[in-house]
Design an enzyme around this catalytic site. Structure first.
Site, PDB file in Angstrom:
ATOM      1  N   HIS A 122      93.512  27.328  48.827  1.00  0.00           N
ATOM      2  CA  HIS A 122      92.778  26.100  49.188  1.00  0.00           C
ATOM      3  C   HIS A 122      91.298  26.436  49.299  1.00  0.00           C
ATOM      4  O   HIS A 122      90.856  27.057  50.255  1.00  0.00           O
ATOM      5  CB  HIS A 122      93.280  25.549  50.532  1.00  0.00           C
ATOM      6  CG  HIS A 122      92.657  24.248  50.910  1.00  0.00           C
ATOM      7  ND1 HIS A 122      93.401  23.148  51.266  1.00  0.00           N
ATOM      8  CD2 HIS A 122      91.361  23.864  50.995  1.00  0.00           C
ATOM      9  CE1 HIS A 122      92.590  22.138  51.547  1.00  0.00           C
ATOM     10  NE2 HIS A 122      91.334  22.551  51.404  1.00  0.00           N
TER      11      HIS A 122
ATOM     12  N   ARG B  95      82.442  23.179  45.038  1.00  0.00           N
ATOM     13  CA  ARG B  95      81.332  22.273  44.667  1.00  0.00           C
ATOM     14  C   ARG B  95      80.978  22.449  43.187  1.00  0.00           C
ATOM     15  O   ARG B  95      81.789  22.892  42.405  1.00  0.00           O
ATOM     16  CB  ARG B  95      80.090  22.495  45.557  1.00  0.00           C
ATOM     17  CG  ARG B  95      80.362  22.652  47.034  1.00  0.00           C
ATOM     18  CD  ARG B  95      81.085  21.501  47.662  1.00  0.00           C
ATOM     19  NE  ARG B  95      81.131  21.658  49.114  1.00  0.00           N
ATOM     20  CZ  ARG B  95      82.052  21.104  49.876  1.00  0.00           C
ATOM     21  NH1 ARG B  95      83.039  20.386  49.356  1.00  0.00           N
ATOM     22  NH2 ARG B  95      82.010  21.270  51.178  1.00  0.00           N
TER      23      ARG B  95
ATOM     24  N   ASN C 254      87.459  17.430  45.519  1.00  0.00           N
ATOM     25  CA  ASN C 254      86.621  16.407  46.175  1.00  0.00           C
ATOM     26  C   ASN C 254      85.145  16.598  45.862  1.00  0.00           C
ATOM     27  O   ASN C 254      84.308  16.758  46.756  1.00  0.00           O
ATOM     28  CB  ASN C 254      86.868  16.379  47.699  1.00  0.00           C
ATOM     29  CG  ASN C 254      86.516  17.681  48.388  1.00  0.00           C
ATOM     30  OD1 ASN C 254      86.582  18.744  47.778  1.00  0.00           O
ATOM     31  ND2 ASN C 254      86.136  17.600  49.649  1.00  0.00           N
TER      32      ASN C 254
ATOM     33  N   HIS D 107      95.766  23.402  55.453  1.00  0.00           N
ATOM     34  CA  HIS D 107      95.021  23.782  56.663  1.00  0.00           C
ATOM     35  C   HIS D 107      95.682  23.245  57.936  1.00  0.00           C
ATOM     36  O   HIS D 107      95.109  22.413  58.643  1.00  0.00           O
ATOM     37  CB  HIS D 107      93.553  23.359  56.582  1.00  0.00           C
ATOM     38  CG  HIS D 107      93.295  21.991  55.992  1.00  0.00           C
ATOM     39  ND1 HIS D 107      93.871  20.842  56.458  1.00  0.00           N
ATOM     40  CD2 HIS D 107      92.511  21.616  54.946  1.00  0.00           C
ATOM     41  CE1 HIS D 107      93.445  19.820  55.741  1.00  0.00           C
ATOM     42  NE2 HIS D 107      92.628  20.262  54.821  1.00  0.00           N
TER      43      HIS D 107
ATOM     44  N   ASP E 247      90.119  27.112  52.855  1.00  0.00           N
ATOM     45  CA  ASP E 247      89.365  25.865  53.037  1.00  0.00           C
ATOM     46  C   ASP E 247      87.869  26.157  53.158  1.00  0.00           C
ATOM     47  O   ASP E 247      87.127  25.389  53.779  1.00  0.00           O
ATOM     48  CB  ASP E 247      89.854  25.069  54.254  1.00  0.00           C
ATOM     49  CG  ASP E 247      89.453  23.596  54.167  1.00  0.00           C
ATOM     50  OD1 ASP E 247      89.053  23.140  53.084  1.00  0.00           O
ATOM     51  OD2 ASP E 247      89.522  22.914  55.200  1.00  0.00           O
TER      52      ASP E 247
ATOM     53  N   ALA F 118      81.317  18.173  57.768  1.00  0.00           N
ATOM     54  CA  ALA F 118      82.453  19.013  58.157  1.00  0.00           C
ATOM     55  C   ALA F 118      82.690  20.088  57.111  1.00  0.00           C
ATOM     56  O   ALA F 118      82.696  19.800  55.916  1.00  0.00           O
ATOM     57  CB  ALA F 118      83.703  18.148  58.292  1.00  0.00           C
TER      58      ALA F 118
HETATM   59  O1  DOR Z   1      85.998  20.512  56.931  1.00  0.00           O
HETATM   60  C1  DOR Z   1      86.321  20.140  55.826  1.00  0.00           C
HETATM   61  N1  DOR Z   1      85.478  20.262  54.774  1.00  0.00           N
HETATM   62  N2  DOR Z   1      87.521  19.599  55.661  1.00  0.00           N
HETATM   63  C2  DOR Z   1      87.881  19.037  54.501  1.00  0.00           C
HETATM   64  O2  DOR Z   1      88.977  18.538  54.419  1.00  0.00           O
HETATM   65  C3  DOR Z   1      86.938  18.976  53.362  1.00  0.00           C
HETATM   66  C4  DOR Z   1      85.920  20.020  53.449  1.00  0.00           C
HETATM   67  C5  DOR Z   1      84.752  19.789  52.532  1.00  0.00           C
HETATM   68  O3  DOR Z   1      84.969  19.484  51.357  1.00  0.00           O
HETATM   69  O4  DOR Z   1      83.629  19.917  52.982  1.00  0.00           O
HETATM   70 ZN    ZN Z   2      89.740  21.482  52.127  1.00  0.00          ZN
END
Ligand code: DOR
Ligand code: ZN
Length: 352
Positions: A17, A21, A45, A178, A251, A267
Site C-alpha cells: 500500500h 503521486r 488517488n 491500514h 501507506d 492527511a
Molecule cells: O493519510 C492518508 N493519506 N490516508 C489516506 O487514506 C490517503 C493518504 C494520501 O493519499 O495522502
Molecule cells: Zn493510502
C-alpha cells in the site's frame, strides 16, 4: 532468514500500500521505495484519479520512467472505484498481470477521494464482477458521516459496510487497508481466508498521543487517524504474531511541507525513506525479528497470488539520522516520519 544481533538479511519485501503521486514528487518518492522494496501496490488517488485501465497503464509507465537505473522495481496498480465504474473496466483490468486490484474510497474519506464511491448498493454489480474475475478489493475502511466520531469511523465501517459486503460476496478477496483498530484486527482474524489486512509503521509505532506530544504534530496526522494505545498494541501483536493474514503496507503518502504545516493540513505520513528500519524497530521491540520476513516479503505476495521476489535486502543495526526534510525538484520539500531523529536500523545497499 539469517538473523543476528547486528544484521538481518531478508527476501526482498513488497509494500502492499503506497502513494507515489506524480511528476517531481513521484521521482522523489519512488526511489526511496525502490531502494528497499521489489514491488509496491500503488494507490490510484491522483488529482485525476486512476479510474480506467488506460490511466493505470499510463501512470505505471510514468512510475517506471522515474525509477533510477540502479534499482529493479515493479509497480503493481489498482483501479480507483467510482459510482461510474463499469463491469467492463473490471473485466479489462483482470486480463492484465500488473493490475492487482481495485480500491474502494468512500467518497470524501481522505485525500483526493471526492470521486470515490457514494453508494455501496450501486457498487454491488462491480464487486460481483471482481469476485468472478479474482480482482482483489482494497478498502479504505472508514465511514464518512461527520456525525460519527473520527476515532470510531473504522469500527463503524466494519460493522455497517464491510461485514454486509463479506456476507453477500464471501468469495470476494478483500484487503482491509491500514488497519488501525482492534476491531479491524478481530474482523480479519475471524473472517475467511479471503480477507486480509495491511499494517502501516505509524499505526503500530505511535498511539494518538503522538498527535499532540509537546504541541500539535501535523506530520503524524494521517487517515485513518492514530488510535488509542490498546488499538496500537493489537496491531503490533497481529503483525508480529506470524499470522499470514497480515502484511506490510506502509501507506507512505508524501505531501509538500507547506500543505502539512497549514491551518487545514493534509492527511498522510511519509515513511518511504525508512520503512523497513521502522518495521524492524517494531519487530525487534516485540522480540519477533524472526517474523519480519514473513510479514514483509511473503504474506502479501501469497495473498495477491504473486511469486516471491528474487533477491534479498540487508538491514544492519546501525544508527543514522533521518534528515529534517527531503527536497523535491519542483522546489517543495517533504518532511519524513522521524525527521531529525535517530533510526537504529539501516538498509544496506546490495553490492552485487
Ligand atoms: O493519510 C492518508 N493519506 N490516508 C489516506 O487514506 C490517503 C493518504 C494520501 O493519499 O495522502
Ligand atoms: Zn493510502
Amino acid at each position: 532468514m539469517n538473523s543476528s544481533k547486528r544484521s538481518l538479511t531478508l527476501r526482498t519485501p513488497d509494500d502492499c500500500h503506497l502513494h507515489l503521486r506524480d511528476a517531481e514528487m513521484l521521482k522523489r518518492a519512488v526511489n526511496h521505495t525502490a531502494s528497499e522494496f521489489g514491488r509496491a501496490v500503488v494507490m490510484p488517488n491522483l488529482k485525476t484519479p486512476v479510474t480506467t485501465v488506460k490511466r493505470a497503464r499510463d501512470y505505471r509507465k510514468r512510475i517506471q520512467a522515474a525509477v533510477e537505473d540502479q534499482f529493479s522495481f515493479i509497480p503493481l496498480m489498482t483501479l480507483y472505484l467510482t459510482d461510474n465504474t463499469r463491469p467492463d473496466d473490471i473485466t479489462e483490468a483482470a486480463t492484465t498481470d500488473w493490475l492487482v486490484g481495485a480500491k474502494l474510497y468512500p467518497a470524501g474519506a481522505t485525500t483526493n477521494s471526492s470521486s470515490g464511491v457514494s453508494s455501496i448498493v450501486k457498487l454491488m454489480p462491480i464487486l460481483e464482477k471482481m469476485a468472478q474475475t479474482g480482482l482483489i478489493l482494497q478498502v479504505h475502511g472508514e465511514v464518512t458521516d461527520p456525525h460519527i466520531d473520527i476515532f470510531d469511523r473504522e469500527a463503524v465501517f466494519i460493522e455497517q459496510v464491510l461485514s454486509p459486503i463479506v456476507h453477500e460476496l464471501p468469495e470476494l478477496k478483500i484487503v482491509l487497508e491500514h488497519i488501525t483498530t482492534r476491531q479491524g484486527i478481530e474482523f480479519v482474524k475471524t473472517s475467511s481466508e479471503n480477507i486480509a489486512g495491511s499494517l502501516t509503521p505509524q499505526h503500530m509505532l505511535f498511539n494518538r498521543n503522538e498527535l499532540f506530544r509537546g504541541g500539535m504534530r501535523p506530520h503524524h496526522y494521517c487517515l485513518p487517524i492514530l488510535k488509542r494505545e490498546n488499538h496500537r498494541a493489537a496491531l503490533a501483536s497481529a503483525a508480529t504474531s506470524g499470522n499470514p493474514k497480515f502484511f506490510l503496507g506502509t501507506d507512505s503518502a508524501p505531501h509538500a511541507q507547506q500543505a502539512k504545516e497549514a491551518a487545514c493540513g493534509c492527511a498522510g505520513c511519509y515513511s518511504a525513506h525508512a520503512a523497513m528500519p521502522m518495521y524492524a524497530r517494531l519487530f525487534e521491540h516485540y522480540e519477533a525479528l524472526d517474523k519480519l520476513e514473513q510479514f514483509s516479503s511473503v504474506n502479501g505476495a501469497h495473498f495477491y497470488g504473486l511469486d516471491l521476489n528474487p533477491g534479498t535486502i540487508t538491514l544492519a543495526k546501525e544508527s543514522w539520522q533521518v534528515p529534517d526534510s527531503y527536497s523535491v525538484e519542483n522546489g517543495e520539500s517533504v518532511v519524513p516520519l522521524f525527521a531529525g531523529e535517530k533510526m537504529d536500523w539501516k538498509v544496506i545497499p546490495d553490492m552485487t
